[in-house]
Motif scaffolding. Structure first.
Motif, mmCIF file in Angstrom:
data_model
loop_
_atom_site.group_PDB
_atom_site.id
_atom_site.type_symbol
_atom_site.label_atom_id
_atom_site.label_comp_id
_atom_site.label_asym_id
_atom_site.label_seq_id
_atom_site.Cartn_x
_atom_site.Cartn_y
_atom_site.Cartn_z
ATOM 1 N N CYS A 236 0.845 -1.199 0.000
ATOM 2 C CA CYS A 236 0.000 0.000 0.000
ATOM 3 C C CYS A 236 0.881 1.251 0.000
ATOM 4 N N ASP A 237 0.665 2.114 -0.952
ATOM 5 C CA ASP A 237 1.364 3.396 -1.064
ATOM 6 C C ASP A 237 0.461 4.466 -0.454
ATOM 7 N N CYS A 238 0.898 5.066 0.659
ATOM 8 C CA CYS A 238 0.013 6.029 1.343
ATOM 9 C C CYS A 238 0.293 7.476 0.931
ATOM 10 N N ARG A 239 1.177 7.671 -0.033
ATOM 11 C CA ARG A 239 1.460 9.005 -0.599
ATOM 12 C C ARG A 239 1.856 10.037 0.457
ATOM 13 N N THR A 240 2.575 9.566 1.490
ATOM 14 C CA THR A 240 3.046 10.419 2.592
ATOM 15 C C THR A 240 1.893 11.164 3.268
ATOM 16 N N ASP A 241 0.771 10.488 3.375
ATOM 17 C CA ASP A 241 -0.445 11.061 3.971
ATOM 18 C C ASP A 241 -0.842 10.204 5.179
ATOM 19 N N ARG A 242 -0.921 10.816 6.338
ATOM 20 C CA ARG A 242 -1.227 10.064 7.569
ATOM 21 C C ARG A 242 -2.595 9.396 7.518
ATOM 22 N N ASN A 243 -3.570 10.083 6.950
ATOM 23 C CA ASN A 243 -4.915 9.503 6.874
ATOM 24 C C ASN A 243 -4.937 8.281 5.955
ATOM 25 N N LEU A 244 -4.244 8.388 4.807
ATOM 26 C CA LEU A 244 -4.173 7.247 3.895
ATOM 27 C C LEU A 244 -3.394 6.099 4.521
ATOM 28 N N GLU A 245 -2.393 6.440 5.320
ATOM 29 C CA GLU A 245 -1.609 5.406 6.009
ATOM 30 C C GLU A 245 -2.499 4.648 7.007
ATOM 31 N N LYS A 246 -3.303 5.377 7.751
ATOM 32 C CA LYS A 246 -4.216 4.753 8.714
ATOM 33 C C LYS A 246 -5.232 3.862 8.001
ATOM 34 N N GLU A 247 -5.772 4.355 6.884
ATOM 35 C CA GLU A 247 -6.728 3.572 6.105
ATOM 36 C C GLU A 247 -6.076 2.299 5.551
#
Length: 338
Positions: free
Chosen positions: A95-106
């Motif tokens: 999963c690539d979260c694009r350096t975004d904390r919300n995307l990382e949590k998801e």
């Protein structure tokens, strides 16, 4: 009718325990491995991963959450990691979260629902909040390039303080005293460690640190461009700069070119990672090189050991530090010869 493990046992003459060990990534003699793989091909045997997962509560998958898939450092680590995991029968969900904390949590929540057997993460959220629910499942977590307090997990990183100290000392050995540094965000563990190394090199030589020579970037190319421009603007006395990650190194080289600065005659530079980019620069860039393949291999071995595959450890948590090396180019001018 689909082939079964018993069919493989009859074809190979091996016991079910040996065949089961093979499918679960255990240690199997090479000659037995070949027999099993030949039988699998002849019988067109297919593992029912869903049924096996329901029975064993193991999916043979590892979740990987990284900041940027197009980051060379990340992609090289993933390659090394996948080679080891695949050889033990494990697949990865990346999963690539694009350096975004919300995307990382998801991403972590998604992987938890997929019932992955463990998670490997290069965290954006350095508080570790996004991993706490998964940590409570008792499944293993391995952190790359970071260290998170209050989270029961292993980590693999390089000796960032030593890496930065060595780079800055090399510049000082070449007569440089006004050395700029483009370092990562203040809250990131690796950035903190690399800045410590910068301070340590100055302290060892008895050279005062000038705060104007320190720029905190954001680990992206544009951050390197801006950092180089700001350091040059504020510090006309600066003779060298050390850039502490690959993307910002690219940005700093762009900044040097756009400002029309001659490297190394007017400004010496040491960058970070990606030998191919360093070779493409003119002059060839001197860089600090991280052992990305080894990091990937160690991360995979560490999570496998927590899953009972390979060499196990009794330690509650393990932090493994690997060493970097300086690969010489022609981007550092020796001021001692002037």
């Amino acid at each position: 009718m689909a082939a079964t493990m018993k069919d493989i046992a009859r074809r190979t003459g091996l016991g079910l325990a040996t065949i089961s060990s093979y499918f679960n990534g255990g240690n199997v003699r090479e000659k037995n491995r070949k027999k099993i793989e030949e039988a699998i091909e002849e019988l067109h045997y297919e593992v029912n991963e869903v049924a096996r997962g329901l029975k064993t509560n193991a999916t043979k998958t590892i979740g990987v959450v990284i900041p940027e898939l197009n980051n060379v450092f990340c992609s090289e680590i993933i390659t090394g990691m996948e080679d080891v995991l695949r050889s033990h029968g494990y697949a990865t969900i990346i999963c690539d979260c694009r350096t975004d904390r919300n995307l990382e949590k998801e991403a972590v929540e998604f992987l938890t629902r997929k019932r992955v057997d463990g998670i490997i993460n290069m965290p954006v959220d350095v508080s570790g909040t996004h991993l706490k629910a998964f940590d409570r499942t008792g499944k293993p977590i391995v952190i790359i390039d970071r260290k998170i307090q209050g989270l029961s997990c292993d980590s693999v990183l390089v000796d960032n303080e030593r890496a930065a100290e060595d780079a800055v000392e090399f510049l000082m050995e070449n007569g440089h005293r006004n050395i700029g540094i483009i370092v990562g965000p203040q809250e990131i563990f690796t950035a903190q460690e690399r800045l410590k190394g910068y301070y340590a090199a100055h302290e060892k030589r008895g050279i005062p640190v000038q705060e104007s020579l320190i720029y905190h970037g954001d680990y992206i190319i544009q951050g390197g461009v801006k950092g180089l421009e700001e350091l040059v603007k504020k510090n006309p006395q600066m003779t060298a700069v050390f850039v502490t990650n690959y993307e910002m190194t690219m940005g700093a080289v762009i900044g040097i070119n756009e400002l029309g600065i001659h490297m190394p005659k007017e400004l010496s530079m040491i960058g970070f990672d990606n030998l191919q980019f360093a070779r493409a620069c003119s002059p060839k860039l001197t860089i600090v090189s991280q052992p990305t393949e080894a990091i990937g291999e160690k991360v995979a071995q560490m999570i496998l050991s927590r899953l009972g595959v390979g060499e196990e450890t009794e330690e509650k948590t393990v932090t493994l530090k690997l060493q970097t090396e300086i690969i010489m180019g022609k981007s550092v001018r020796n001021l001692n010869k002037m």
